[in-house]
Design a protein around this motif. Sequence first.
Motif, PDB file in Angstrom:
ATOM      1  N   ARG A  35       3.100  72.093   5.848  1.00 25.64           N
ATOM      2  CA  ARG A  35       2.611  73.171   6.717  1.00 25.64           C
ATOM      3  C   ARG A  35       3.676  74.239   6.929  1.00 25.64           C
ATOM      4  NH1 ARG A  35       0.025  68.800   9.321  1.00 25.64           N
ATOM      5  NH2 ARG A  35       1.785  68.540  10.744  1.00 25.64           N
ATOM      6  N   ALA A  36       4.941  73.831   6.954  1.00 28.37           N
ATOM      7  CA  ALA A  36       6.041  74.776   7.162  1.00 28.37           C
ATOM      8  C   ALA A  36       6.501  75.445   5.869  1.00 28.37           C
ATOM      9  CB  ALA A  36       7.222  74.059   7.817  1.00 28.37           C
ATOM     10  N   GLY A  37       5.914  75.068   4.731  1.00 28.56           N
ATOM     11  CA  GLY A  37       6.317  75.654   3.453  1.00 28.56           C
ATOM     12  C   GLY A  37       7.686  75.222   2.997  1.00 28.56           C
ATOM     13  N   LEU A  38       8.072  73.990   3.350  1.00 26.00           N
ATOM     14  CA  LEU A  38       9.423  73.518   3.047  1.00 26.00           C
ATOM     15  C   LEU A  38       9.480  72.559   1.856  1.00 26.00           C
ATOM     16  CD1 LEU A  38      10.713  72.887   6.690  1.00 26.00           C
ATOM     17  CD2 LEU A  38      11.323  74.783   5.157  1.00 26.00           C
ATOM     18  N   VAL A  39       8.376  72.359   1.154  1.00 27.28           N
ATOM     19  CA  VAL A  39       8.358  71.459  -0.002  1.00 27.28           C
ATOM     20  C   VAL A  39       8.273  72.298  -1.270  1.00 27.28           C
ATOM     21  CG1 VAL A  39       7.188  69.533  -1.140  1.00 27.28           C
ATOM     22  CG2 VAL A  39       7.213  69.678   1.367  1.00 27.28           C
ATOM     23  N   ASP A  40       9.194  72.061  -2.186  1.00 25.11           N
ATOM     24  CA  ASP A  40       9.250  72.815  -3.433  1.00 25.11           C
ATOM     25  C   ASP A  40       8.668  72.047  -4.606  1.00 25.11           C
ATOM     26  OD1 ASP A  40      10.903  74.958  -2.195  1.00 25.11           O
ATOM     27  OD2 ASP A  40      12.346  73.317  -2.024  1.00 25.11           O
ATOM     28  N   GLU A  41       8.713  70.731  -4.519  1.00 26.90           N
ATOM     29  CA  GLU A  41       8.260  69.883  -5.620  1.00 26.90           C
ATOM     30  C   GLU A  41       7.596  68.645  -5.041  1.00 26.90           C
ATOM     31  OE1 GLU A  41      10.630  69.421  -9.418  1.00 26.90           O
ATOM     32  OE2 GLU A  41      11.041  67.472  -8.499  1.00 26.90           O
ATOM     33  N   LEU A  42       6.528  68.194  -5.670  1.00 31.11           N
ATOM     34  CA  LEU A  42       5.837  66.971  -5.253  1.00 31.11           C
ATOM     35  C   LEU A  42       5.913  65.943  -6.371  1.00 31.11           C
ATOM     36  CD1 LEU A  42       2.606  68.404  -3.577  1.00 31.11           C
ATOM     37  CD2 LEU A  42       4.393  67.077  -2.434  1.00 31.11           C
ATOM     38  N   HIS A  43       6.269  64.723  -6.007  1.00 30.39           N
ATOM     39  CA  HIS A  43       6.199  63.584  -6.919  1.00 30.39           C
ATOM     40  C   HIS A  43       5.055  62.696  -6.444  1.00 30.39           C
ATOM     41  CE1 HIS A  43      10.553  63.673  -8.667  1.00 30.39           C
ATOM     42  NE2 HIS A  43       9.992  64.850  -8.659  1.00 30.39           N
ATOM     43  N   ALA A  44       3.950  62.745  -7.160  1.00 26.72           N
ATOM     44  CA  ALA A  44       2.759  61.984  -6.776  1.00 26.72           C
ATOM     45  C   ALA A  44       2.589  60.821  -7.742  1.00 26.72           C
ATOM     46  CB  ALA A  44       1.529  62.877  -6.788  1.00 26.72           C
ATOM     47  N   GLN A  80      -3.707  74.802  -0.887  1.00 26.25           N
ATOM     48  CA  GLN A  80      -2.394  75.016  -1.497  1.00 26.25           C
ATOM     49  C   GLN A  80      -2.506  74.726  -2.988  1.00 26.25           C
ATOM     50  OE1 GLN A  80       0.874  72.941   0.293  1.00 26.25           O
ATOM     51  NE2 GLN A  80       0.425  73.634   2.372  1.00 26.25           N
ATOM     52  N   ARG A  81      -2.132  75.670  -3.800  1.00 23.36           N
ATOM     53  CA  ARG A  81      -2.213  75.510  -5.260  1.00 23.36           C
ATOM     54  C   ARG A  81      -0.811  75.278  -5.820  1.00 23.36           C
ATOM     55  NH1 ARG A  81      -7.467  74.585  -6.895  1.00 23.36           N
ATOM     56  NH2 ARG A  81      -8.873  75.928  -5.663  1.00 23.36           N
ATOM     57  N   TRP A  82      -0.660  74.237  -6.601  1.00 19.18           N
ATOM     58  CA  TRP A  82       0.607  73.876  -7.200  1.00 19.18           C
ATOM     59  C   TRP A  82       0.481  73.947  -8.719  1.00 19.18           C
ATOM     60  CZ3 TRP A  82       4.836  71.782  -4.187  1.00 19.18           C
ATOM     61  CH2 TRP A  82       4.584  71.795  -2.808  1.00 19.18           C
ATOM     62  N   VAL A  84       2.734  62.448 -11.427  1.00 19.70           N
ATOM     63  CA  VAL A  84       2.520  63.884 -11.589  1.00 19.70           C
ATOM     64  C   VAL A  84       3.598  64.612 -10.783  1.00 19.70           C
ATOM     65  CG1 VAL A  84       0.967  65.833 -11.203  1.00 19.70           C
ATOM     66  CG2 VAL A  84       0.043  63.608 -11.890  1.00 19.70           C
ATOM     67  N   VAL A  85       4.363  65.443 -11.459  1.00 12.49           N
ATOM     68  CA  VAL A  85       5.371  66.270 -10.801  1.00 12.49           C
ATOM     69  C   VAL A  85       4.823  67.690 -10.760  1.00 12.49           C
ATOM     70  CG1 VAL A  85       7.730  67.156 -10.867  1.00 12.49           C
ATOM     71  CG2 VAL A  85       7.246  64.812 -11.637  1.00 12.49           C
ATOM     72  N   ALA A  86       4.664  68.220  -9.555  1.00 12.30           N
ATOM     73  CA  ALA A  86       4.109  69.561  -9.379  1.00 12.30           C
ATOM     74  C   ALA A  86       5.084  70.412  -8.581  1.00 12.30           C
ATOM     75  CB  ALA A  86       2.772  69.492  -8.658  1.00 12.30           C
ATOM     76  N   ARG A  87       5.076  71.708  -8.890  1.00 11.02           N
ATOM     77  CA  ARG A  87       5.939  72.647  -8.169  1.00 11.02           C
ATOM     78  C   ARG A  87       5.119  73.781  -7.587  1.00 11.02           C
ATOM     79  NH1 ARG A  87      11.652  73.186 -11.587  1.00 11.02           N
ATOM     80  NH2 ARG A  87      12.263  70.998 -11.307  1.00 11.02           N
ATOM     81  N   THR A 137      11.982  67.804  -2.372  1.00 10.73           N
ATOM     82  CA  THR A 137      10.955  67.076  -3.104  1.00 10.73           C
ATOM     83  C   THR A 137      10.219  66.147  -2.146  1.00 10.73           C
ATOM     84  OG1 THR A 137      12.211  67.116  -5.179  1.00 10.73           O
ATOM     85  CG2 THR A 137      10.519  65.416  -4.964  1.00 10.73           C
ATOM     86  N   GLY A 138       8.912  66.245  -2.116  1.00 12.91           N
ATOM     87  CA  GLY A 138       8.096  65.336  -1.330  1.00 12.91           C
ATOM     88  C   GLY A 138       7.511  64.256  -2.221  1.00 12.91           C
ATOM     89  N   LYS A 139       7.508  63.026  -1.746  1.00 13.33           N
ATOM     90  CA  LYS A 139       7.047  61.903  -2.558  1.00 13.33           C
ATOM     91  C   LYS A 139       5.830  61.239  -1.923  1.00 13.33           C
ATOM     92  CE  LYS A 139       8.023  57.116  -3.513  1.00 13.33           C
ATOM     93  NZ  LYS A 139       8.772  55.978  -2.987  1.00 13.33           N
ATOM     94  N   THR A 140       4.837  60.902  -2.767  1.00 12.06           N
ATOM     95  CA  THR A 140       3.720  60.072  -2.331  1.00 12.06           C
ATOM     96  C   THR A 140       3.496  58.984  -3.373  1.00 12.06           C
ATOM     97  OG1 THR A 140       2.049  61.441  -3.447  1.00 12.06           O
ATOM     98  CG2 THR A 140       2.571  61.986  -1.148  1.00 12.06           C
TER      99      THR A 140
END
Length: 363
Positions: free
Chosen positions: A303-312, A338-340, A354-357, A175-178
Amino acid sequence: MQDLTADAGRAIDRAPDGRAVDRALERALVLAARGPADGPNPQVGCVLVDPAGAVVGEGWHHGAGTPHAEAAALASADRARLRGATAVVTLEPCHHSGRTPPCSVALRDAGVARVVYACADPNPVAAGGAAWLARHGVEVRTGSRSGASPHVLDRADRLLEPWAAPWTLGRPWVTGKTATSLDGRVAAADGTSRWITGAAARAHAHTVRTAVDAIVAGTGTVLTDDPALTARRPDGSHHARQPVRVVVGRRAVPPDAAVRRGPGTWRHAATHDLAAVLDELGKDGARRVLLEGGPTLLGAALRAGLVDELHAYLAPVLLGAGTAAVPDLDIATLAQAQRWHTHETHRLGEDVLVVARRTERKH
């Protein structure tokens, strides 16, 4: 959502089969979500329906070492009403003896005649329940074969995705967080960033920390912001469950850095190879990893495609200039974006989460 147990006399099979399965699976998903999202075991729910169509039992998994959802549902039911019943489960019944006995055997022994499950078990150690049940005279169907809607099946998939990542992705769920202003800034032009979001959003972010196995930050963030990376309550006290704190990068971590202090453990991975770090965390048993390392680390992971979920986390603030949440991703045109998929949204005080996958829908 309707509680099927509120009217135990309602015949679930009065509706077409697909609709009946949808209703039972929806209830099972509600039950599954009551279980802990962290830990080694999946969130699973089970609904038992007798031959007359009435719901006679339900259960969910309460955590490692406790009865599985199917066993909990069987324990809640009148055994006399289980002969010929249907079990509707969010995950394929296990066929594995660990701290609890196999659910496949328990269902067969209770007289259940039919099992419908939403998702196959990806764990090779526990899988095989569906095949074993079929060999022992129990009718077994997947949710899709039973006519369940793609929407309900997608919900089941998404509930289990983080737990299943070690087998489906070969690494932990990331999960990546911003935490940004409305115009996508994580810091103002002078570098100040505390606090863009409000107290409610920050408190929520700390609850997310309690549900992951590791938090990863880059040495740049550690040297600039000196974060503790611990999971804390609004009063500053620490939660009982603390993730491993991992600092990634070749620069040294100062002896007095906050990440070195506090409960739990920390480690320094003196590398820029995030995939290798995730591989090591996976070998140590981590299933869920949270990236809190700032734009550089998040950008590299994206860029490496290693994020499955974003917490924005979005705050109603405009800065107009400053540090962007994500650096250049080598995207030259909108068609390359990149489309989530939006998974959840939450209002947190004045802020919005916003939680996106990334994953495509499967059904």
